[in-house]
Design an enzyme around this catalytic site. Structure first.
Site: not given
Length: 408
Positions: A75, A77, A136, A170-171, A193, A375
């Site tokens: 992903h 994002d 990520d 995705e997030e 991922d 994150h």
């Protein structure tokens, strides 16, 4: 510096944070800045791709037509917990196991972040301390692009047809909403991922969310005795009725949880937003019952108030699908073992686009990227593991006679 690492560093500098408050698809137009760059780079490799109206980039690199088409996904994002704007990656050469100074305010060491001890001697990519890194899942994006670049420039190497897609959002849990397995074209696939490169993850949570709205009784405080019921006080009481031992900070492995992710209100009305997680679907249903019973008990305790409860499912444990269609896990396991890597199969304590892909007709376990502490500002990438993951994916895609000669 190798081109694969250059590619990763190029991607993380593009701000692609998704926006949960937005109703557009993708949720943030800036996500397409990276998607369009990927399409341009693919075209320079001679690989055709297309971006649909939902911001998903699909493409395929032809291979041996007698082999099953295998899919790859990452992903574009990044998460919203920490800023993703103006990312300034730093490279730590030959990490010595000590404290890493990100900036004047933030440091990290193996004492607080034990995985660092596993990467002594590695080159690391870390943040400036002001933003997340975005590994990520831009590490996953870069791994897939490196693999495609290799096979595009080595047409003599026999490999499976490679289907690939890069998804937005995705997030915020919307990445696979518009995924189409037929357009993708893979018999099975892998999301790239995760973290550790020896992991093959094929089970995730069953997930739901619960919204609770408490309607209290608002009376002037000077006249409140025996009449006022503060909705905020009831909200605190509601949360106290849920088991304190079943929260994210007190659980691990296959243990599920209740997680309060949002609370707001005033005397008259208060709302709570929970996510509910369990690998066992039956246990998730019990959590829903506990939420309902907590609301009912408080309505009895405070006559005159009203509590609205809305519970909705988000995604299911992909193990249900992969137990029936184990080919993807078996293929990855064989590739790992051919490279002398003993795979582990941990449960994912989070979401993955592959869970929804699996239930949409494309069984999709998750593999690692060599990145950690996602994150947040303490996120980092192990360059040797990142490079090794590229080799693992290449081996997996050409597993057979060619792959048997690649043991490292």
């Amino acid at each position: 510096m190798n081109e694969n690492l250059n590619r990763f560093l190029r991607y993380v500098k593009i701000d692609t944070q998704s926006d949960e408050s937005s109703l557009s698809v993708p949720s943030a137009a800036k996500e397409l800045d990276l998607t369009r760059l990927l399409q341009k780079e693919l075209a320079e490799m001679g690989i055709a791709s297309s971006i649909n109206e939902f911001g998903i980039l699909y493409g395929k690199l032809d291979g041996d037509p007698t082999l099953d088409p295998i899919g790859l996904n990452a992903h574009v994002d990044t998460a919203s917990e920490c800023s993703g704007k103006d990312v300034k990656p730093q490279i730590i050469k030959n990490y010595d196991g000590g404290v890493i100074r990100l900036n004047d305010e933030y440091f990290m060491s193996p004492k607080e972040f034990p995985t660092l001890a596993d990467h002594i001697g590695h080159d690391l990519v870390v943040t400036s301390g002001d933003t997340l890194l975005g590994a990520d899942d831009k590490a996953g994006v870069a791994i897939i692009m490196a693999v495609l670049a290799y096979f595009a420039s080595h047409p003599e190497v026999k490999h499976h047809p490679i289907c690939f897609c890069f998804t937005p959002d995705e997030e915020i849990g919307r990445g696979p909403d518009h995924f189409d397995a037929e357009t993708f074209g893979a018999k099975y696939a892998y999301t790239i991922d995760g973290s550790r490169i020896d992991e093959i993850a094929y089970e995730t949570f069953n997930a739901a969310h619960a919204d609770i709205v408490i309607h209290g009784i608002s009376i002037h405080p000077g006249e409140a005795k025996g009449k006022l019921v503060n909705a905020q006080t009831v909200a605190f009481r509601f949360d106290s009725l849920l088991p304190s031992s079943e929260r994210p900070e007190t659980t691990d492995g296959h243990e599920g949880f209740y997680h309060l992710v949002g609370i707001r209100g005033n005397v008259d009305t208060a709302s709570l937003h929970y996510i509910l997680r369990d690998h066992d679907r039956g246990l998730l249903e019990k959590r829903k019952t506990v939420i309902q019973e907590a609301a009912e008990s408080l309505e009895k305790l405070y006559p005159g108030i009203k509590i609205d409860v809305t519970i909705k499912d988000d995604y299911r444990n992909m193990k249900e699908v992969l137990d029936v269609h184990p080919e993807a896990v078996e293929k990855a396991t064989a590739a790992f073992k051919s490279l002398g890597i003993k795979p582990v199969y941990p449960p994912i304590r989070g979401g993955t686009d592959g869970a929804t892909f699996s239930f949409k007709g494309c069984p999709t376990p998750n593999l690692g990227t060599g990145s950690y502490n996602h994150h947040g500002r303490f996120e980092y990438l192990s360059v040797p593991e990142f490079d090794q993951m590229i080799e693992i994916v290449k081996t997996m895609l050409m597993y057979g006679k060619e792959a048997s000669n690649r043991k490292q």
